[in-house]
Design a protein around this motif. Structure first.
Motif, PDB file in Angstrom:
ATOM      1  N   PRO A 217       0.827  -1.221   0.019  1.00 21.03           N
ATOM      2  CA  PRO A 217      -0.204   0.163   0.034  1.00 21.03           C
ATOM      3  C   PRO A 217       0.827   1.164  -0.007  1.00 21.03           C
ATOM      4  N   GLY A 218       0.190   2.237  -0.573  1.00 18.56           N
ATOM      5  CA  GLY A 218       0.651   3.769  -0.533  1.00 18.56           C
ATOM      6  C   GLY A 218       0.527   4.315   0.717  1.00 18.56           C
ATOM      7  N   HIS A 219       0.327   5.507   0.768  1.00 16.97           N
ATOM      8  CA  HIS A 219      -0.300   6.278   1.767  1.00 16.97           C
ATOM      9  C   HIS A 219      -1.778   6.343   2.013  1.00 16.97           C
ATOM     10  N   LEU A 220      -2.182   5.860   3.009  1.00 21.10           N
ATOM     11  CA  LEU A 220      -3.745   5.570   3.371  1.00 21.10           C
ATOM     12  C   LEU A 220      -4.192   6.442   4.223  1.00 21.10           C
ATOM     13  N   ARG A 221      -5.403   6.513   4.370  1.00 21.71           N
ATOM     14  CA  ARG A 221      -6.205   7.191   5.307  1.00 21.71           C
ATOM     15  C   ARG A 221      -6.511   5.937   6.492  1.00 21.71           C
ATOM     16  N   THR A 222      -5.854   5.847   7.391  1.00 23.09           N
ATOM     17  CA  THR A 222      -6.212   4.825   8.243  1.00 23.09           C
ATOM     18  C   THR A 222      -5.706   5.416   9.694  1.00 23.09           C
ATOM     19  N   PRO A 223      -6.143   4.603  10.688  1.00 24.79           N
ATOM     20  CA  PRO A 223      -5.766   5.004  11.985  1.00 24.79           C
ATOM     21  C   PRO A 223      -4.226   5.237  12.278  1.00 24.79           C
ATOM     22  N   MET A 224      -3.535   4.276  11.672  1.00 21.71           N
ATOM     23  CA  MET A 224      -1.906   4.397  11.781  1.00 21.71           C
ATOM     24  C   MET A 224      -1.393   5.457  11.154  1.00 21.71           C
ATOM     25  N   THR A 225      -2.110   6.298  10.196  1.00 20.90           N
ATOM     26  CA  THR A 225      -1.811   7.411   9.454  1.00 20.90           C
ATOM     27  C   THR A 225      -2.558   8.708   9.912  1.00 20.90           C
ATOM     28  N   GLN A 226      -3.355   8.715  10.910  1.00 23.07           N
ATOM     29  CA  GLN A 226      -4.177   9.979  11.206  1.00 23.07           C
ATOM     30  C   GLN A 226      -3.562  10.868  11.408  1.00 23.07           C
ATOM     31  N   ASP A 227      -2.440  10.810  12.338  1.00 24.29           N
ATOM     32  CA  ASP A 227      -1.526  12.131  12.588  1.00 24.29           C
ATOM     33  C   ASP A 227      -1.025  12.826  11.371  1.00 24.29           C
ATOM     34  N   GLN A 228      -0.443  12.168  10.612  1.00 25.58           N
ATOM     35  CA  GLN A 228       0.239  12.450   9.439  1.00 25.58           C
ATOM     36  C   GLN A 228      -0.906  13.201   8.331  1.00 25.58           C
ATOM     37  N   THR A 236       0.596  17.531   2.860  1.00 29.33           N
ATOM     38  CA  THR A 236       0.841  18.365   1.599  1.00 29.33           C
ATOM     39  C   THR A 236       2.171  17.525   1.141  1.00 29.33           C
ATOM     40  N   ALA A 237       3.163  17.666   1.949  1.00 33.21           N
ATOM     41  CA  ALA A 237       4.288  17.131   1.506  1.00 33.21           C
ATOM     42  C   ALA A 237       4.484  15.750   1.124  1.00 33.21           C
ATOM     43  N   ILE A 238       3.597  14.857   1.669  1.00 34.14           N
ATOM     44  CA  ILE A 238       3.537  13.404   1.215  1.00 34.14           C
ATOM     45  C   ILE A 238       2.778  13.330  -0.081  1.00 34.14           C
ATOM     46  N   SER A 239       1.823  14.380   0.077  1.00 30.08           N
ATOM     47  CA  SER A 239       0.816  14.494  -1.359  1.00 30.08           C
ATOM     48  C   SER A 239       1.799  14.555  -2.646  1.00 30.08           C
ATOM     49  N   ALA A 240       2.833  15.685  -2.605  1.00 28.59           N
ATOM     50  CA  ALA A 240       3.268  16.075  -3.446  1.00 28.59           C
ATOM     51  C   ALA A 240       4.312  14.839  -4.021  1.00 28.59           C
ATOM     52  N   LEU A 241       4.375  13.926  -3.379  1.00 33.50           N
ATOM     53  CA  LEU A 241       5.440  12.761  -3.701  1.00 33.50           C
ATOM     54  C   LEU A 241       4.508  11.619  -4.605  1.00 33.50           C
ATOM     55  N   PRO A 243       1.976  10.816  -7.504  1.00 34.92           N
ATOM     56  CA  PRO A 243       1.182  11.279  -8.623  1.00 34.92           C
ATOM     57  C   PRO A 243      -0.285  11.329  -8.600  1.00 34.92           C
ATOM     58  N   TRP A 244      -0.757  10.638  -7.855  1.00 38.13           N
ATOM     59  CA  TRP A 244      -2.479  10.779  -7.803  1.00 38.13           C
ATOM     60  C   TRP A 244      -2.728  12.299  -6.995  1.00 38.13           C
ATOM     61  N   GLY A 245      -1.800  12.683  -6.323  1.00 34.83           N
ATOM     62  CA  GLY A 245      -1.857  14.050  -5.526  1.00 34.83           C
ATOM     63  C   GLY A 245      -2.670  13.829  -4.352  1.00 34.83           C
ATOM     64  N   ASP A 246      -3.278  15.141  -3.867  1.00 33.62           N
ATOM     65  CA  ASP A 246      -3.644  15.013  -2.547  1.00 33.62           C
ATOM     66  C   ASP A 246      -4.957  14.341  -2.426  1.00 33.62           C
ATOM     67  N   VAL A 276      -0.341  -0.784  -4.429  1.00 33.77           N
ATOM     68  CA  VAL A 276      -1.414  -0.106  -4.613  1.00 33.77           C
ATOM     69  C   VAL A 276      -1.402   1.293  -3.999  1.00 33.77           C
ATOM     70  N   ASP A 277      -0.868   2.367  -4.856  1.00 29.79           N
ATOM     71  CA  ASP A 277      -0.099   3.385  -4.265  1.00 29.79           C
ATOM     72  C   ASP A 277      -0.482   4.878  -4.914  1.00 29.79           C
ATOM     73  N   GLY A 278      -1.454   4.842  -5.963  1.00 30.01           N
ATOM     74  CA  GLY A 278      -1.511   6.206  -6.626  1.00 30.01           C
ATOM     75  C   GLY A 278      -0.508   6.439  -7.564  1.00 30.01           C
ATOM     76  N   GLY A 279       0.212   5.490  -7.886  1.00 30.62           N
ATOM     77  CA  GLY A 279       1.466   5.712  -8.963  1.00 30.62           C
ATOM     78  C   GLY A 279       2.863   6.097  -8.334  1.00 30.62           C
ATOM     79  N   TYR A 280       2.911   6.209  -6.700  1.00 26.03           N
ATOM     80  CA  TYR A 280       4.063   6.472  -6.350  1.00 26.03           C
ATOM     81  C   TYR A 280       5.331   5.604  -6.702  1.00 26.03           C
ATOM     82  N   CYS A 281       5.219   4.127  -6.846  1.00 27.64           N
ATOM     83  CA  CYS A 281       6.415   3.505  -7.229  1.00 27.64           C
ATOM     84  C   CYS A 281       6.466   3.452  -8.821  1.00 27.64           C
ATOM     85  N   ALA A 282       5.720   4.088  -9.471  1.00 26.91           N
ATOM     86  CA  ALA A 282       5.935   4.117 -11.062  1.00 26.91           C
ATOM     87  C   ALA A 282       6.893   5.168 -11.422  1.00 26.91           C
ATOM     88  N   GLN A 283       7.262   6.046 -10.359  1.00 22.12           N
ATOM     89  CA  GLN A 283       8.207   7.354 -10.583  1.00 22.12           C
ATOM     90  C   GLN A 283       9.716   6.880 -10.787  1.00 22.12           C
TER      91      GLN A 283
END
Length: 283
Positions: A217-228, A236-241, A243-246, A276-283
């Motif tokens: 998985p890429g960056h997901l909205r879950t309790p583990m990443t709630q603070d981020q 914003t910084a993570i979303s910029a990395l 391709p799918w964006g924010d 499954v990462d919004g294109g993160y590893c395609a870069q």
């Protein structure tokens, strides 16, 4: 914060399969368990230290344990909770035995339990040995144990009606494929171990018709990443990395990949680490 449009599509892609999902109380594990039940699984065994979600963030029916949600939707015999410390071999072995006792066999093992939260533990020269050992134990040793006892069961039971003996789906991460500053060395190394363990088991057990794949998985909205996610600057910084964006992925988005890899649709797939990462590893 509850997830909108969270109901899973129903079907029979996992018809009559007996499944275990570790880390099933919340986040991605909860989504996988709900997805499996929606796709006709005979039994979904939810394993975790506690049955209830850690947070209401992005949690469907947050106050209700995962196995209870499944039973309410699909029938009282469709799911149980088994308290399990996935770093202890005897507990993982007992988990598999309980699934077989109630379901008659084991078809699918999802080794999903894990932790993040290492982003504040510094660079390698600053990281304590205790942090390293804890992360490796929960994120890597647990997957080894889950694979070990699932494979032992697969080898002694009759093949599934499809002719295949079993399906393992491990939770790795995009950080098990590439390095990244956010989570640090221990997390990346632990998930890298999961990725290569997955490939090795796929090779070892292919002749026995056991599938072993991983989802990254890429960056997901879950309790583990709630603070981020709720920290606007970090989000914003993570979303910029990506391709799918924010538009971080949801647990439901990723859970669909676990359905596919445990289904007969994936009969010729093993040893895959699927981002499954919004294109993160395609870069």
């Amino acid at each position: 914060m509850a997830s909108a449009a969270s109901t899973f599509t129903t079907g029979q892609r996992l018809h009559e399969k007996v499944c275990i999902v570790t880390g099933a109380a919340s986040g991605l594990g909860r989504a996988i368990a709900l997805a499996y039940a929606s796709q006709g699984a005979r039994l979904v065994v939810c394993a975790d230290l506690k049955p209830t979600p850690k947070s209401e963030f992005e949690a469907e029916q947050a106050g209700t344990p995962t196995h209870d949600v499944i039973c309410q939707r699909h029938g009282q015999q469709k799911s149980i909770f088994v308290k399990t410390d996935v770093t202890i071999g005897k507990e993982v072995e007992a988990l598999v035995e309980e699934a077989v006792k109630l379901g008659g066999r084991l078809d699918v093992m999802v080794n999903n339990a894990g932790i993040g939260g290492t982003e504040n533990h510094g660079m390698v020269h600053e990281m304590t040995e205790e942090t390293w050992d804890t992360v490796m134990s929960i994120n890597s040793r647990s997957v080894f144990l889950g694979c070990k006892f699932a494979c032992a069961q697969f080898m002694k039971q009759e093949p599934h009606s499809s002719g295949h003996r079993g399906w393992i789906v491990n939770t790795s991460s995009i950080m098990g494929l590439v390095g990244q500053m956010v989570y640090g060395a221990a997390y990346c190394a632990s998930k890298g171990a999961v990725t290569l363990l997955t490939k090795q088991i796929a090779v070892e057990y292919a002749k026995h018709k056991v599938h072993c794949n991983a989802v990254c998985p890429g960056h997901l909205r879950t309790p583990m990443t709630q603070d981020q996610f709720q920290d606007r600057e970090m989000r914003t910084a993570i979303s910029a990395l990506t391709p799918w964006g924010d538009e971080w992925g949801s647990a439901k988005d990723v859970a669909q990949a676990y359905v596919y890899l445990a289904s007969d649709d994936a009969n010729y797939i093993t040893g895959v680490a699927l981002p499954v990462d919004g294109g993160y590893c395609a870069q």
